[in-house]
Design a protein around this motif. Structure first.
Motif, short mmCIF file in Angstrom:
data_model
loop_
_atom_site.label_atom_id
_atom_site.label_comp_id
_atom_site.label_asym_id
_atom_site.label_seq_id
_atom_site.Cartn_x
_atom_site.Cartn_y
_atom_site.Cartn_z
N LEU A 303 6.91 -2.22 -0.49
CA LEU A 303 8.02 -2.64 0.38
C LEU A 303 7.80 -4.06 0.88
N LYS A 304 8.92 -4.71 1.16
CA LYS A 304 8.81 -6.08 1.68
C LYS A 304 9.56 -6.15 3.02
N PRO A 305 8.88 -6.54 4.10
CA PRO A 305 9.61 -6.67 5.36
C PRO A 305 10.51 -7.91 5.34
N LYS A 306 11.73 -7.72 5.84
CA LYS A 306 12.64 -8.87 5.92
C LYS A 306 12.50 -9.54 7.29
N TYR A 307 11.87 -8.81 8.18
CA TYR A 307 11.78 -9.26 9.57
C TYR A 307 10.55 -8.56 10.17
N ASN A 308 9.85 -9.23 11.09
CA ASN A 308 8.62 -8.65 11.66
C ASN A 308 8.95 -7.57 12.70
N PHE A 309 9.44 -6.42 12.23
CA PHE A 309 9.93 -5.38 13.16
C PHE A 309 8.82 -4.83 14.04
N TRP A 310 7.55 -4.93 13.60
CA TRP A 310 6.43 -4.42 14.39
C TRP A 310 6.23 -5.26 15.65
N GLU A 311 6.72 -6.48 15.62
CA GLU A 311 6.62 -7.29 16.85
C GLU A 311 7.64 -6.80 17.87
N GLU A 312 8.68 -6.16 17.37
CA GLU A 312 9.73 -5.65 18.26
C GLU A 312 9.31 -4.34 18.92
N ASP A 313 8.75 -3.41 18.11
CA ASP A 313 8.40 -2.11 18.72
C ASP A 313 6.98 -2.08 19.27
N GLY A 314 6.17 -3.10 18.95
CA GLY A 314 4.85 -3.21 19.57
C GLY A 314 3.78 -2.32 18.97
N PHE A 315 4.12 -1.58 17.92
CA PHE A 315 3.10 -0.75 17.28
C PHE A 315 2.43 -1.54 16.16
N HIS A 316 1.19 -1.16 15.85
CA HIS A 316 0.50 -1.85 14.76
C HIS A 316 1.26 -1.61 13.45
N ILE A 317 1.26 -2.61 12.61
CA ILE A 317 2.03 -2.47 11.37
C ILE A 317 1.46 -1.39 10.44
N ASP A 318 0.13 -1.27 10.36
CA ASP A 318 -0.48 -0.25 9.50
C ASP A 318 -0.39 1.10 10.19
N MET A 319 -0.12 2.14 9.39
CA MET A 319 0.06 3.46 10.00
C MET A 319 -0.60 4.56 9.18
N TRP A 320 -1.11 5.53 9.88
CA TRP A 320 -1.50 6.80 9.26
C TRP A 320 -0.39 7.78 9.63
N THR A 321 0.09 8.55 8.67
CA THR A 321 1.12 9.54 9.01
C THR A 321 0.79 10.89 8.39
N ASP A 322 1.37 11.94 8.96
CA ASP A 322 1.22 13.26 8.33
C ASP A 322 2.48 13.60 7.52
N THR A 323 3.23 12.58 7.13
CA THR A 323 4.43 12.76 6.29
C THR A 323 4.05 12.56 4.82
N PRO A 324 4.95 12.86 3.88
CA PRO A 324 4.63 12.61 2.46
C PRO A 324 4.30 11.16 2.15
N LEU A 325 4.65 10.22 3.05
CA LEU A 325 4.33 8.81 2.78
C LEU A 325 2.85 8.51 3.05
N GLU A 326 2.17 9.44 3.71
CA GLU A 326 0.74 9.34 4.01
C GLU A 326 0.37 8.05 4.76
N ARG A 327 -0.16 7.02 4.07
CA ARG A 327 -0.55 5.81 4.80
C ARG A 327 0.38 4.65 4.46
N ILE A 328 0.69 3.85 5.45
CA ILE A 328 1.49 2.65 5.21
C ILE A 328 0.60 1.47 5.60
N MET A 329 0.35 0.59 4.64
CA MET A 329 -0.64 -0.45 4.90
C MET A 329 -0.11 -1.83 4.52
#
Ligand SMILES: Cc1cc2nc3c(=O)[nH]c(=O)nc-3n(C[C@H](O)[C@H](O)[C@H](O)COP(=O)(O)OP(=O)(O)OC[C@H]3O[C@@H](n4cnc5c(N)ncnc54)[C@H](O)[C@@H]3O)c2cc1C
Length: 447
Positions: A303-329
Protein backbone atom coordinates in the motif's frame (compact mmCIF):
# COMPACT_ATOMS: atom_id res chain seq x y z
CA UNK A 1 36.80 -23.89 -31.69
CA UNK A 2 35.82 -24.93 -28.19
CA UNK A 3 32.46 -23.22 -28.33
CA UNK A 4 29.71 -24.71 -30.42
CA UNK A 5 25.97 -24.99 -30.42
CA UNK A 6 24.32 -27.89 -28.75
CA UNK A 7 21.12 -29.26 -30.21
CA UNK A 8 19.58 -32.11 -28.32
CA UNK A 9 16.26 -32.04 -30.07
CA UNK A 10 15.11 -31.04 -33.45
CA UNK A 11 14.81 -27.35 -34.14
CA UNK A 12 16.92 -24.36 -33.33
CA UNK A 13 19.52 -24.51 -30.63
CA UNK A 14 18.83 -21.62 -28.33
CA UNK A 15 22.28 -21.17 -26.96
CA UNK A 16 25.90 -21.97 -27.54
CA UNK A 17 27.93 -23.72 -24.88
CA UNK A 18 31.29 -25.43 -24.60
CA UNK A 19 31.57 -29.13 -25.51
CA UNK A 20 33.86 -30.93 -23.08
CA UNK A 21 35.01 -34.52 -22.78
CA UNK A 22 33.93 -36.43 -19.64
CA UNK A 23 36.26 -39.06 -18.17
CA UNK A 24 34.62 -41.56 -20.53
CA UNK A 25 33.65 -41.12 -24.10
CA UNK A 26 30.53 -38.97 -23.79
CA UNK A 27 30.74 -35.28 -24.43
CA UNK A 28 29.21 -32.71 -22.15
CA UNK A 29 28.17 -29.16 -22.90
CA UNK A 30 29.62 -27.71 -19.75
CA UNK A 31 31.55 -28.71 -16.69
CA UNK A 32 29.20 -27.16 -14.14
CA UNK A 33 25.52 -26.53 -14.71
CA UNK A 34 23.96 -24.33 -12.02
CA UNK A 35 20.19 -24.56 -11.65
CA UNK A 36 18.57 -21.44 -10.20
CA UNK A 37 19.65 -17.81 -10.45
CA UNK A 38 18.95 -16.72 -6.89
CA UNK A 39 21.73 -15.56 -4.61
CA UNK A 40 23.02 -19.14 -4.06
CA UNK A 41 23.29 -19.85 -7.80
CA UNK A 42 24.72 -16.42 -8.57
CA UNK A 43 27.29 -16.65 -5.76
CA UNK A 44 28.46 -20.00 -7.08
CA UNK A 45 28.63 -18.67 -10.65
CA UNK A 46 30.58 -15.64 -9.44
CA UNK A 47 33.09 -17.83 -7.60
CA UNK A 48 33.47 -20.20 -10.57
CA UNK A 49 33.98 -17.18 -12.79
CA UNK A 50 36.76 -15.93 -10.52
CA UNK A 51 38.41 -19.35 -10.83
CA UNK A 52 37.97 -19.18 -14.59
CA UNK A 53 35.89 -22.37 -14.64
CA UNK A 54 33.45 -23.45 -17.29
CA UNK A 55 29.82 -23.11 -16.19
CA UNK A 56 26.29 -22.50 -17.42
CA UNK A 57 23.46 -21.12 -15.28
CA UNK A 58 19.80 -21.93 -15.94
CA UNK A 59 17.09 -19.82 -14.32
CA UNK A 60 13.46 -20.82 -14.74
CA UNK A 61 11.85 -17.40 -14.48
CA UNK A 62 12.44 -14.33 -16.63
CA UNK A 63 14.69 -12.60 -14.10
CA UNK A 64 17.66 -13.27 -11.84
CA UNK A 65 17.60 -12.82 -8.07
CA UNK A 66 15.00 -15.36 -6.95
CA UNK A 67 13.96 -14.40 -3.46
CA UNK A 68 15.94 -11.17 -3.77
CA UNK A 69 13.21 -9.44 -5.68
CA UNK A 70 12.80 -5.74 -6.47
CA UNK A 71 9.31 -6.07 -7.94
CA UNK A 72 8.88 -3.83 -10.98
CA UNK A 73 5.09 -4.16 -11.20
CA UNK A 74 4.78 -3.32 -7.51
CA UNK A 75 6.47 0.07 -7.90
CA UNK A 76 9.88 -1.50 -7.23
CA UNK A 77 8.93 -2.66 -3.76
CA UNK A 78 11.24 -5.25 -2.23
CA UNK A 79 9.12 -8.36 -1.75
CA UNK A 80 11.86 -10.78 -0.68
CA UNK A 81 15.03 -10.78 1.39
CA UNK A 82 16.63 -7.44 2.06
CA UNK A 83 18.08 -7.23 5.59
CA UNK A 84 21.75 -8.12 5.75
CA UNK A 85 23.96 -7.98 8.81
CA UNK A 86 27.47 -6.57 9.01
CA UNK A 87 28.70 -10.09 9.85
CA UNK A 88 27.15 -11.70 6.80
CA UNK A 89 30.72 -12.54 5.86
CA UNK A 90 30.23 -14.32 2.54
CA UNK A 91 27.64 -11.87 1.30
CA UNK A 92 29.55 -8.79 2.44
CA UNK A 93 32.66 -10.05 0.67
CA UNK A 94 30.76 -9.88 -2.64
CA UNK A 95 29.07 -6.59 -1.76
CA UNK A 96 32.44 -5.00 -1.16
CA UNK A 97 34.16 -6.58 -4.20
CA UNK A 98 31.32 -5.36 -6.40
CA UNK A 99 31.10 -1.96 -4.76
CA UNK A 100 27.37 -2.23 -4.09
CA UNK A 101 25.99 0.61 -1.93
CA UNK A 102 24.12 -0.17 1.26
CA UNK A 103 21.79 1.80 3.50
CA UNK A 104 22.28 1.35 7.24
CA UNK A 105 18.81 0.87 8.72
CA UNK A 106 19.86 -0.20 12.23
CA UNK A 107 18.86 3.02 13.94
CA UNK A 108 15.36 3.13 12.58
CA UNK A 109 14.48 -0.54 12.38
CA UNK A 110 10.88 -0.76 13.37
CA UNK A 111 8.62 -3.40 14.72
CA UNK A 112 4.85 -2.97 14.90
CA UNK A 113 3.90 -0.88 17.85
CA UNK A 114 0.24 0.13 17.65
CA UNK A 115 -1.93 -2.81 18.63
CA UNK A 116 -5.39 -3.60 17.28
CA UNK A 117 -6.85 -6.30 19.46
CA UNK A 118 -10.47 -7.43 19.79
CA UNK A 119 -11.65 -4.45 17.78
CA UNK A 120 -9.87 -1.84 19.85
CA UNK A 121 -6.80 0.15 18.86
CA UNK A 122 -4.12 0.67 21.53
CA UNK A 123 -1.16 3.02 21.20
CA UNK A 124 0.96 0.31 22.74
CA UNK A 125 0.26 -2.15 25.50
CA UNK A 126 1.88 -0.82 28.61
CA UNK A 127 3.48 -4.03 29.88
CA UNK A 128 5.75 -5.58 27.25
CA UNK A 129 5.05 -8.95 28.80
CA UNK A 130 1.32 -8.68 28.08
CA UNK A 131 1.86 -7.18 24.66
CA UNK A 132 0.96 -9.72 21.96
CA UNK A 133 3.79 -8.71 19.69
CA UNK A 134 6.34 -9.44 22.44
CA UNK A 135 4.78 -12.65 23.78
CA UNK A 136 7.12 -14.76 21.68
CA UNK A 137 10.28 -12.97 22.72
CA UNK A 138 9.89 -11.98 26.37
CA UNK A 139 9.20 -15.29 28.08
CA UNK A 140 8.54 -15.91 31.78
CA UNK A 141 10.81 -18.98 32.18
CA UNK A 142 14.38 -19.67 31.12
CA UNK A 143 14.71 -22.22 28.35
CA UNK A 144 17.17 -24.19 26.27
CA UNK A 145 19.33 -22.60 23.59
CA UNK A 146 21.89 -23.81 21.06
CA UNK A 147 25.49 -23.38 22.18
CA UNK A 148 26.78 -22.96 18.61
CA UNK A 149 25.57 -22.53 15.07
CA UNK A 150 27.28 -25.54 13.53
CA UNK A 151 25.19 -28.66 13.83
CA UNK A 152 21.96 -26.82 14.78
CA UNK A 153 20.15 -29.79 13.22
CA UNK A 154 21.84 -32.30 15.57
CA UNK A 155 19.80 -31.64 18.72
CA UNK A 156 17.02 -34.26 18.64
CA UNK A 157 16.03 -33.44 22.23
CA UNK A 158 15.07 -29.94 21.05
CA UNK A 159 13.26 -31.13 17.94
CA UNK A 160 9.87 -30.69 19.60
CA UNK A 161 6.86 -28.61 18.61
CA UNK A 162 7.64 -24.94 19.00
CA UNK A 163 4.37 -24.56 20.95
CA UNK A 164 5.67 -27.12 23.49
CA UNK A 165 8.81 -25.05 23.98
CA UNK A 166 6.67 -21.93 24.46
CA UNK A 167 4.59 -23.83 27.04
CA UNK A 168 7.74 -24.93 28.91
CA UNK A 169 8.75 -21.30 28.94
CA UNK A 170 5.51 -20.23 30.57
CA UNK A 171 3.07 -19.41 27.78
CA UNK A 172 -0.58 -20.45 28.02
CA UNK A 173 -2.60 -21.92 25.12
CA UNK A 174 -4.38 -18.60 24.55
CA UNK A 175 -1.08 -16.73 24.51
CA UNK A 176 0.22 -19.28 22.00
CA UNK A 177 -2.85 -18.53 19.84
CA UNK A 178 -1.84 -14.86 19.81
CA UNK A 179 1.78 -15.70 19.03
CA UNK A 180 0.58 -17.88 16.16
CA UNK A 181 -1.04 -14.92 14.39
CA UNK A 182 2.22 -13.38 13.32
CA UNK A 183 5.07 -15.73 14.28
CA UNK A 184 7.29 -16.28 11.25
CA UNK A 185 6.10 -19.87 10.80
CA UNK A 186 3.16 -21.65 9.24
CA UNK A 187 1.91 -22.94 12.58
CA UNK A 188 3.79 -22.90 15.90
CA UNK A 189 1.92 -26.09 16.83
CA UNK A 190 3.55 -27.98 13.95
CA UNK A 191 6.88 -26.35 13.36
CA UNK A 192 10.00 -27.50 15.19
CA UNK A 193 11.39 -25.45 18.07
CA UNK A 194 14.73 -25.86 16.27
CA UNK A 195 13.72 -23.18 13.73
CA UNK A 196 13.38 -20.61 16.45
CA UNK A 197 16.46 -21.82 18.35
CA UNK A 198 18.50 -21.71 15.14
CA UNK A 199 17.32 -18.14 14.46
CA UNK A 200 18.23 -17.09 18.00
CA UNK A 201 21.63 -18.78 17.68
CA UNK A 202 22.21 -17.04 14.35
CA UNK A 203 21.43 -13.66 15.93
CA UNK A 204 23.81 -14.43 18.80
CA UNK A 205 26.74 -16.19 17.11
CA UNK A 206 26.66 -14.47 13.74
CA UNK A 207 26.94 -11.41 15.92
CA UNK A 208 25.81 -8.77 13.40
CA UNK A 209 25.36 -5.42 15.09
CA UNK A 210 24.35 -3.29 12.11
CA UNK A 211 21.62 -4.13 9.60
CA UNK A 212 21.71 -2.91 6.02
CA UNK A 213 19.50 -2.83 2.95
CA UNK A 214 20.72 -2.47 -0.63
CA UNK A 215 20.61 1.13 -1.76
CA UNK A 216 18.23 1.18 -4.75
CA UNK A 217 17.00 -2.33 -3.99
CA UNK A 218 18.40 -5.85 -4.09
CA UNK A 219 18.38 -5.59 -7.87
CA UNK A 220 21.58 -3.53 -7.57
CA UNK A 221 23.46 -6.51 -6.15
CA UNK A 222 21.97 -8.89 -8.69
CA UNK A 223 22.90 -6.63 -11.60
CA UNK A 224 26.43 -6.16 -10.25
CA UNK A 225 26.94 -9.93 -10.02
CA UNK A 226 25.41 -10.52 -13.45
CA UNK A 227 27.83 -8.00 -14.98
CA UNK A 228 30.76 -10.14 -13.84
CA UNK A 229 29.44 -13.43 -15.23
CA UNK A 230 30.05 -15.03 -18.61
CA UNK A 231 27.41 -15.06 -21.33
CA UNK A 232 26.19 -18.54 -20.40
CA UNK A 233 23.44 -17.32 -18.07
CA UNK A 234 20.00 -18.20 -19.39
CA UNK A 235 16.56 -17.17 -18.23
CA UNK A 236 13.20 -18.90 -18.89
CA UNK A 237 14.88 -22.29 -18.57
CA UNK A 238 12.43 -24.11 -16.34
CA UNK A 239 13.98 -27.45 -15.42
CA UNK A 240 11.60 -30.39 -15.53
CA UNK A 241 13.88 -33.43 -15.52
CA UNK A 242 17.36 -34.36 -14.27
CA UNK A 243 19.06 -37.64 -15.15
CA UNK A 244 22.37 -38.79 -13.68
CA UNK A 245 24.21 -41.09 -16.12
CA UNK A 246 27.12 -41.78 -13.78
CA UNK A 247 29.78 -40.14 -15.95
CA UNK A 248 27.72 -36.95 -16.32
CA UNK A 249 24.17 -35.68 -15.95
CA UNK A 250 21.49 -34.38 -18.33
CA UNK A 251 19.01 -31.65 -17.56
CA UNK A 252 15.80 -31.15 -19.53
CA UNK A 253 13.87 -27.91 -19.64
CA UNK A 254 10.24 -27.15 -20.37
CA UNK A 255 11.15 -25.54 -23.72
CA UNK A 256 12.17 -29.01 -24.92
CA UNK A 257 15.95 -28.48 -24.74
CA UNK A 258 18.45 -30.60 -22.87
CA UNK A 259 21.99 -30.00 -21.76
CA UNK A 260 24.72 -32.31 -20.44
CA UNK A 261 27.09 -31.37 -17.65
CA UNK A 262 29.80 -33.10 -15.67
CA UNK A 263 28.25 -31.77 -12.47
CA UNK A 264 24.84 -30.25 -11.85
CA UNK A 265 24.29 -27.96 -8.89
CA UNK A 266 20.66 -27.54 -7.90
CA UNK A 267 19.85 -24.45 -5.87
CA UNK A 268 16.14 -24.97 -6.46
CA UNK A 269 13.94 -24.79 -3.39
CA UNK A 270 12.70 -28.28 -2.56
CA UNK A 271 9.14 -27.03 -3.18
CA UNK A 272 9.90 -26.70 -6.90
CA UNK A 273 12.51 -29.48 -7.09
CA UNK A 274 9.77 -31.89 -6.03
CA UNK A 275 7.98 -31.08 -9.28
CA UNK A 276 11.07 -32.01 -11.32
CA UNK A 277 11.34 -35.60 -12.55
CA UNK A 278 14.46 -36.96 -10.88
CA UNK A 279 16.33 -39.95 -12.21
CA UNK A 280 19.20 -39.56 -9.79
CA UNK A 281 20.58 -41.57 -6.93
CA UNK A 282 19.22 -39.77 -3.87
CA UNK A 283 19.51 -41.33 -0.43
CA UNK A 284 16.27 -42.13 1.42
CA UNK A 285 16.35 -39.11 3.74
CA UNK A 286 17.18 -36.81 0.84
CA UNK A 287 14.25 -38.16 -1.14
CA UNK A 288 11.95 -37.62 1.83
CA UNK A 289 13.23 -34.07 2.36
CA UNK A 290 12.81 -33.18 -1.31
CA UNK A 291 9.24 -34.47 -1.16
CA UNK A 292 8.21 -33.09 2.21
CA UNK A 293 10.39 -30.25 3.53
CA UNK A 294 8.05 -27.59 4.83
CA UNK A 295 8.21 -23.96 3.61
CA UNK A 296 6.69 -20.88 5.27
CA UNK A 297 3.91 -19.12 3.38
CA UNK A 298 3.99 -15.33 3.24
CA UNK A 299 1.59 -12.98 1.48
CA UNK A 300 2.33 -9.27 1.27
CA UNK A 301 -0.24 -6.62 0.43
CA UNK A 302 1.52 -3.43 -0.61
CA UNK A 303 0.00 0.00 0.00
CA UNK A 304 1.04 3.57 -0.57
CA UNK A 305 -0.10 6.36 1.76
CA UNK A 306 -1.36 9.43 -0.07
CA UNK A 307 -1.31 11.45 3.12
CA UNK A 308 0.37 10.99 6.55
CA UNK A 309 -2.87 9.90 8.27
CA UNK A 310 -0.93 8.58 11.30
CA UNK A 311 -0.01 12.15 12.14
CA UNK A 312 -3.73 12.88 12.33
CA UNK A 313 -4.79 10.02 14.61
CA UNK A 314 -1.55 10.00 16.62
CA UNK A 315 -1.05 6.24 16.54
CA UNK A 316 2.21 4.67 15.40
CA UNK A 317 2.13 3.81 11.74
CA UNK A 318 3.27 0.18 12.27
CA UNK A 319 0.63 -2.08 13.73
CA UNK A 320 0.13 -5.55 15.09
CA UNK A 321 -3.44 -6.75 14.60
CA UNK A 322 -5.48 -9.84 15.34
CA UNK A 323 -7.27 -9.43 11.97
CA UNK A 324 -6.47 -11.39 8.77
CA UNK A 325 -4.14 -8.51 7.81
CA UNK A 326 -1.88 -9.54 10.73
CA UNK A 327 0.96 -6.96 10.72
CA UNK A 328 1.05 -3.63 8.92
CA UNK A 329 4.57 -2.30 8.61
CA UNK A 330 6.53 0.50 7.10
CA UNK A 331 9.07 -1.45 5.06
CA UNK A 332 10.95 1.48 3.58
CA UNK A 333 14.75 1.46 3.61
CA UNK A 334 14.78 5.22 3.86
CA UNK A 335 13.93 7.47 6.80
CA UNK A 336 12.03 9.98 4.70
CA UNK A 337 9.82 7.50 2.83
CA UNK A 338 6.91 5.31 3.95
CA UNK A 339 6.17 2.03 2.19
CA UNK A 340 3.34 0.18 3.85
CA UNK A 341 2.88 -3.56 3.65
CA UNK A 342 0.38 -5.90 5.30
CA UNK A 343 2.53 -8.92 6.12
CA UNK A 344 0.57 -12.15 6.49
CA UNK A 345 2.35 -15.33 7.59
CA UNK A 346 1.65 -19.03 7.59
CA UNK A 347 -1.85 -20.44 7.64
CA UNK A 348 -3.30 -16.92 7.69
CA UNK A 349 -2.29 -16.56 4.04
CA UNK A 350 -5.08 -18.99 3.04
CA UNK A 351 -7.59 -16.22 3.76
CA UNK A 352 -6.35 -14.32 0.68
CA UNK A 353 -5.40 -17.24 -1.57
CA UNK A 354 -8.64 -17.41 -3.54
CA UNK A 355 -9.34 -13.69 -3.69
CA UNK A 356 -8.90 -11.65 -6.85
CA UNK A 357 -6.69 -8.59 -6.76
CA UNK A 358 -9.78 -6.40 -6.63
CA UNK A 359 -11.18 -8.37 -3.71
CA UNK A 360 -7.92 -8.10 -1.79
CA UNK A 361 -7.83 -4.36 -2.44
CA UNK A 362 -11.38 -3.85 -1.32
CA UNK A 363 -11.05 -6.09 1.76
CA UNK A 364 -7.77 -4.47 2.86
CA UNK A 365 -8.84 -0.86 2.47
CA UNK A 366 -12.16 -1.53 4.25
CA UNK A 367 -10.51 -3.39 7.10
CA UNK A 368 -7.94 -0.64 7.54
CA UNK A 369 -10.71 1.94 7.52
CA UNK A 370 -12.25 0.09 10.47
CA UNK A 371 -8.93 -0.16 12.31
CA UNK A 372 -7.71 3.34 11.49
CA UNK A 373 -10.59 5.58 10.34
CA UNK A 374 -7.98 8.22 9.45
CA UNK A 375 -6.69 5.94 6.69
CA UNK A 376 -9.96 6.23 4.74
CA UNK A 377 -9.29 7.55 1.25
CA UNK A 378 -5.61 7.98 2.12
CA UNK A 379 -4.23 4.65 0.94
CA UNK A 380 -3.52 3.44 -2.56
CA UNK A 381 -3.43 -0.31 -3.16
CA UNK A 382 -0.30 -1.24 -5.13
CA UNK A 383 -0.65 -5.00 -5.36
CA UNK A 384 -0.05 -8.33 -3.65
CA UNK A 385 2.81 -10.80 -3.74
CA UNK A 386 1.98 -14.31 -2.59
CA UNK A 387 5.16 -16.36 -2.02
CA UNK A 388 3.22 -19.57 -1.41
CA UNK A 389 1.65 -19.40 -4.88
CA UNK A 390 4.59 -17.86 -6.74
CA UNK A 391 5.45 -20.73 -9.05
CA UNK A 392 9.22 -20.28 -8.93
CA UNK A 393 9.35 -20.66 -5.14
CA UNK A 394 6.08 -22.05 -3.75
CA UNK A 395 7.02 -20.82 -0.29
CA UNK A 396 9.11 -18.12 1.34
CA UNK A 397 11.79 -20.18 3.08
CA UNK A 398 12.43 -23.64 4.50
CA UNK A 399 10.78 -24.24 7.85
CA UNK A 400 11.62 -27.59 9.43
CA UNK A 401 8.66 -29.40 10.90
CA UNK A 402 9.22 -31.73 13.85
CA UNK A 403 11.36 -34.65 12.64
CA UNK A 404 12.66 -32.92 9.49
CA UNK A 405 15.95 -31.63 10.96
CA UNK A 406 17.00 -35.28 11.24
CA UNK A 407 16.99 -35.40 7.42
CA UNK A 408 19.30 -32.42 7.04
CA UNK A 409 22.75 -34.04 6.91
CA UNK A 410 21.64 -36.56 4.30
CA UNK A 411 19.57 -34.09 2.29
CA UNK A 412 22.55 -31.86 1.48
CA UNK A 413 24.90 -34.68 0.40
CA UNK A 414 25.79 -34.85 -3.28
CA UNK A 415 23.69 -37.47 -5.08
CA UNK A 416 26.16 -38.77 -7.66
CA UNK A 417 26.85 -35.86 -10.02
CA UNK A 418 24.11 -33.69 -8.49
CA UNK A 419 25.05 -31.25 -5.71
CA UNK A 420 22.68 -29.19 -3.59
CA UNK A 421 22.92 -25.55 -2.54
CA UNK A 422 20.39 -22.87 -1.54
CA UNK A 423 19.26 -21.36 1.74
CA UNK A 424 17.59 -24.60 2.83
CA UNK A 425 20.96 -26.38 2.74
CA UNK A 426 22.95 -23.91 4.86
CA UNK A 427 24.82 -25.61 7.69
CA UNK A 428 25.24 -22.50 9.81
CA UNK A 429 23.73 -19.26 8.61
CA UNK A 430 20.20 -18.37 7.67
CA UNK A 431 18.57 -16.39 4.87
CA UNK A 432 20.70 -14.56 2.33
CA UNK A 433 23.96 -15.38 4.12
CA UNK A 434 22.84 -19.01 4.38
CA UNK A 435 22.33 -19.13 0.60
CA UNK A 436 25.79 -17.60 -0.02
CA UNK A 437 27.36 -19.95 2.55
CA UNK A 438 25.81 -22.96 0.80
CA UNK A 439 27.33 -21.86 -2.52
CA UNK A 440 30.79 -21.81 -0.92
CA UNK A 441 30.23 -25.27 0.58
CA UNK A 442 29.36 -26.66 -2.85
CA UNK A 443 32.32 -24.85 -4.42
CA UNK A 444 34.55 -26.83 -2.02
CA UNK A 445 32.78 -30.03 -3.02
CA UNK A 446 33.44 -29.27 -6.70
CA UNK A 447 36.93 -27.83 -7.03
C1 LIG B 1 9.56 -12.28 2.21
C2 LIG B 1 10.96 -12.69 2.48
C3 LIG B 1 11.75 -11.94 3.34
C4 LIG B 1 13.05 -12.31 3.60
N1 LIG B 1 13.82 -11.52 4.40
C5 LIG B 1 15.13 -11.82 4.56
C6 LIG B 1 15.99 -10.92 5.23
O1 LIG B 1 15.59 -9.82 5.61
N2 LIG B 1 17.29 -11.30 5.42
C7 LIG B 1 17.77 -12.49 4.97
O2 LIG B 1 18.96 -12.78 5.18
N3 LIG B 1 16.99 -13.33 4.28
C8 LIG B 1 15.69 -13.02 4.05
N4 LIG B 1 14.89 -13.83 3.31
C9 LIG B 1 15.46 -15.09 2.80
C10 LIG B 1 16.33 -14.90 1.57
O3 LIG B 1 15.71 -14.01 0.66
C11 LIG B 1 16.54 -16.26 0.92
O4 LIG B 1 17.06 -17.16 1.88
C12 LIG B 1 17.53 -16.24 -0.24
O5 LIG B 1 17.29 -15.16 -1.11
C13 LIG B 1 17.38 -17.58 -0.97
O6 LIG B 1 18.30 -17.65 -2.04
P1 LIG B 1 18.45 -19.00 -2.84
O7 LIG B 1 19.38 -18.74 -3.94
O8 LIG B 1 18.71 -20.13 -1.92
O9 LIG B 1 16.99 -19.31 -3.43
P2 LIG B 1 16.17 -18.49 -4.53
O10 LIG B 1 16.47 -17.07 -4.45
O11 LIG B 1 14.76 -18.91 -4.38
O12 LIG B 1 16.75 -19.05 -5.90
C14 LIG B 1 16.25 -20.21 -6.51
C15 LIG B 1 16.03 -19.90 -7.98
O13 LIG B 1 15.59 -21.09 -8.63
C16 LIG B 1 14.64 -20.74 -9.63
N5 LIG B 1 13.86 -21.94 -9.91
C17 LIG B 1 12.95 -22.54 -9.12
N6 LIG B 1 12.50 -23.66 -9.72
C18 LIG B 1 13.15 -23.77 -10.90
C19 LIG B 1 13.15 -24.74 -11.95
N7 LIG B 1 12.38 -25.83 -11.91
N8 LIG B 1 13.98 -24.54 -12.99
C20 LIG B 1 14.82 -23.45 -13.06
N9 LIG B 1 14.85 -22.51 -12.09
C21 LIG B 1 14.03 -22.67 -11.02
C22 LIG B 1 13.83 -19.63 -8.98
O14 LIG B 1 13.18 -18.84 -9.94
C23 LIG B 1 14.92 -18.86 -8.21
O15 LIG B 1 15.45 -17.80 -8.98
C24 LIG B 1 13.58 -13.48 3.01
C25 LIG B 1 12.80 -14.23 2.12
C26 LIG B 1 11.51 -13.83 1.86
C27 LIG B 1 10.70 -14.64 0.88
Amino acid sequence: MRRRKFIQRTGMAAIGVTMLQTGCTSKVDTEYLILGGGIAGLTLAYQLQKLNKDYVLYEGSGRLGGRLFTHKSLQNREVGGRGIGDKYVKLMEMVSELNVSLVDITDYMRSPTSIYYQQKLYKDWSSPNANPRMLEYILPNEGPSLSKLEGWYQSPELDIKYSDLLKQRGRTESEIDLINISANYNDVRETSALNSLHSAAFRKYNGSRRIFNFDGGSIRLIEAIKDKLNDQVYMNKMVDKIVDHGTHASVYTSDGENIKAKKVISTLPFTTLRNVELDINTNQNQKKAIEELNYTDITQIHLKPKYNFWEEDGFHIDMWTDTPLERIMNSSSYKDRVELVCWVNGKGTAFFDNMSDLEIESYTLNELKKIRPASEGNLEYIGTHNWGNYKYNLGAYAEFNVGQAALFEDMIRPAGNIHFAGEHTAKKSRGIEGAAESAHRVLNELV
